[in-house]
Design an enzyme around this catalytic site. Structure first.
Site, short mmCIF file in Angstrom:
data_model
loop_
_atom_site.label_atom_id
_atom_site.label_comp_id
_atom_site.label_asym_id
_atom_site.label_seq_id
_atom_site.Cartn_x
_atom_site.Cartn_y
_atom_site.Cartn_z
N HIS A 1 0.77 -1.02 0.00
CA HIS A 1 0.10 -0.51 0.00
C HIS A 1 1.23 1.49 0.46
CE1 HIS A 1 -3.13 -2.89 2.06
NE2 HIS A 1 -3.06 -2.86 0.48
N HIS A 2 1.97 1.05 -1.15
CA HIS A 2 3.02 2.25 -0.89
C HIS A 2 2.20 3.21 -1.02
CE1 HIS A 2 4.52 0.64 -3.99
NE2 HIS A 2 5.07 1.13 -4.06
N LYS B 1 -3.25 -8.73 -6.46
CA LYS B 1 -3.45 -9.88 -7.74
C LYS B 1 -4.69 -10.12 -7.41
CE LYS B 1 -1.95 -11.65 -11.69
NZ LYS B 1 -0.58 -10.08 -13.00
N LYS C 1 7.12 -4.60 -10.01
CA LYS C 1 7.31 -3.98 -11.94
C LYS C 1 6.06 -2.80 -11.78
CE LYS C 1 4.48 -7.35 -14.03
NZ LYS C 1 4.04 -8.64 -13.90
N ASP D 1 7.68 2.95 -13.42
CA ASP D 1 7.19 4.00 -12.50
C ASP D 1 5.50 4.30 -13.05
OD1 ASP D 1 9.89 5.26 -12.23
OD2 ASP D 1 10.28 5.25 -13.93
N SER E 1 -3.04 0.01 -18.56
CA SER E 1 -3.40 0.13 -17.52
C SER E 1 -3.94 1.45 -16.81
CB SER E 1 -3.64 -1.07 -16.83
OG SER E 1 -3.69 -2.14 -17.05
#
Ligand code: NAD
Length: 491
Positions: free
Chosen positions: A83-84, A125, A113, A118, A382
């Site tokens: 959750h960073h 997932k 990934k 960036d 995405s």
């Protein structure tokens, strides 16, 4: 740096569960790569321990009514690894092989990934343990909608919370059911509801270029790697894609598009592997024709001019320059790594190479383009789709005509000044403004090239001995650590 803090004891998963000594869990494999990079990164071991852990896992079961009226109990998961950065992001997989370990491993890979390319997301997932071929379309719709409903109840989905996407066994249709269920549950007040999932059909807020984005990104990554004469020389290969012999495993979304783009740019696809078997032809296979043949006959076997290989896995050992595993994890293992003939393994799938196989390939000086870099094209586009949904406007809509007009004026001025006339064809070519697909593909190309060089730079900084996977993990860890350091730990 306390190395011991990051070693995984053989035969024990990081969750403490015992596993067979011969089979290391997928999550343990990902963590093994993380641990190797963590030591090199030199950051605070306690912070690294936090980054390595999976923050939350939601395991659920729900009933689904079959078409014949019977009830089936379905198992599913959603894991949010980090959750960073929010939202978290990662695909949803439909497969009988889905389990908690796999979902957590894939969520962890998503965190690393996203950092490499960036993209400002944490990793997640999801998975539903079903064989989609055993369910009718209405049953799949009920399963997908019920899963979405359960995620909404526990706040495991939302434009700023957690944003799924397609993965193995899912595509735009499932994403359409997800967005529709989410928006229905939220009522009309959720202005940004479309951004709750990506990989949607265009009419439901999808973006041009997303369907083929992962495969296209795989192509850009391989092309860039092949363009570096020095690296190619070390592998005993010539520079460039032209004439490179490629074998692709898995002709689904990622594998099909990757094979197609590679072929279009001069590579020769000498082998293709699917569930039912594999085919080979040293003079090349026409990917589109193979797909048409499979659609017609139900199998890739029997393709005119090609040799059939009954045991599909043997295709991985075919003579070629580049091997592209694009199906599932654990395909290149300690068992077959010694027999791989390719000089480069380009990981289009997630986790196709086990940690043991990685070591064997490294000893044999086979270059590996790692999954966490190479298949990041999907999450990159995405991200573009998510931005489009939040801005509620198609990319290029505002400026395409304006740019075209400005280019035409400039070209006319050049014609006047030089006394030359551009043909109508040249005029349209030079003047045209970028539409959504142009911008998406350009953003994807820029991202993959930039990420490749960032990772290669880390490799070179460490004396060049570092493998690309470890370099990719170091690059990713550095960025996540920086995020934690700047934000601090709350409360
Ligand atoms: P998909 O379901 O579209 O295609 C997978 C293909 O692999 C299918 O055609 C299947 O029949 C084939 N296959 C399965 N087992 C096989 C085997 N043992 N040998 C040969 N072929 C086999 O899935 P996909 O979306 O293309 O995903 C493939 C891989 O790429 C997965 O590891 C996935 O996590 C990864 N990935 C996908 C995306 C994406 O955008 N879809 C993004 C990043 C990574």
């Amino acid at each position: 740096m306390d190395q011991a803090a990051f070693s995984v004891r053989p035969g024990v998963t990081s969750q403490g569960g015992s596993i067979l000594s011969t089979k290391v869990s997928f999550l343990a494999q990902v963590n093994r790569s993380f641990d190797r990079a963590a030591v090199i990164s030199g950051h605070d071991p306690r912070l690294l321990a936090q980054i390595r852990e999976c923050n939350s896992v939601y395991r659920l079961t729900f009933p689904v009514k079959r078409d014949d009226g019977s009830i089936e109990v379905v198992q599913a998961w959603r894991a949010e690894h980090s959750h960073h950065k929010l939202p978290t992001k990662g695909g949803i997989r439909y497969s009988t092989m889905v389990n908690e370990d796999e979902v957590m491993a894939l969520a962890a890979l998503m965190t690393y990934k996203c950092a490499i390319v960036d993209v400002p997301f944490g990793g997640a997932k999801g998975g539903i343990k079903i064989d989609r071929r055993e369910f009718s379309a209405p049953e799949l719709e009920r399963i997908t909608r019920r899963y979405t409903f359960e995620l909404v109840k526990k706040m495991f989905i939302g434009p700023g919370v957690d944003v799924p996407a397609p993965d193995y066994g899912t595509g735009p249709t499932e994403m359409a059911w997800i967005v529709d269920t989410y928006k229905s549950l939220m009522g009309g007040g959720e202005l940004n509801g479309e951004a709750c999932v990506t990989g949607k059909p265009i009419a439901q807020g999808g973006i041009n270029g997303r369907l083929e984005a992962t495969g296209r990104g795989v192509y850009f990554g391989i092309r860039e790697a092949c363009d570096i004469a020095e690296d190619m020389r070390d592998l005993g290969l010539s520079r460039g894609l032209e004439g490179k012999r490629v074998v692709v495993q898995g002709l689904g979304n990622v594998g099909y598009h990757a094979a197609n783009f590679l072929q279009q740019d001069g590579a020769v696809v000498v082998g293709l592997a699917e569930f039912e078997g594999a085919i080979a032809n040293p003079s090349g296979l026409d990917v589109q024709k193979v797909v048409a043949h499979r659609r017609e006959t139900g199998s890739i076997l029997g393709f005119p001019g090609a040799t059939d290989i009954e045991n599909s896995r043997e295709a991985l050992e075919l003579e070629c320059d580049i091997l592209v595993p694009a199906a599932l994890e654990n395909q290149i293992t300690a068992d077959n790594a010694g027999r791989i003939q390719a000089r480069m393994v380009a990981e289009a799938a997630n986790g196709p190479t086990t940690a043991d196989a990685d070591e064997i390939l490294a000893k044999r000086e086979v270059a590996v383009l790692p999954d966490l870099f190479l298949n990041a094209g999907g999450v990159t586009v995405s991200y573009f789709e998510w931005l489009k949904n939040l801005s509620h406007v198609r990319f290029g809509r505002m400026e395409k005509r304006f740019d075209e007009k400005a280019h035409r004026q400039l070209l006319s001025a050049v014609e006047k000044a030089t006394g030359t006339d551009f043909s109508d064809q040249d005029m349209s070519l030079f003047a045209s403004g970028a539409d959504e697909e142009d911008l998406v593909n350009s953003g994807l190309e820029e991202t993959m090239i930039d990420a490749f060089h960032q990772v290669r730079e880390v490799k070179k900084r460490n004396g060049g001995d570092l493998d690309m996977r470890t370099a990719a993990f170091v690059n990713s860890i550095d960025k996540i650590v920086l995020c934690y350091e700047e934000l601090g730990i709350f409360p």
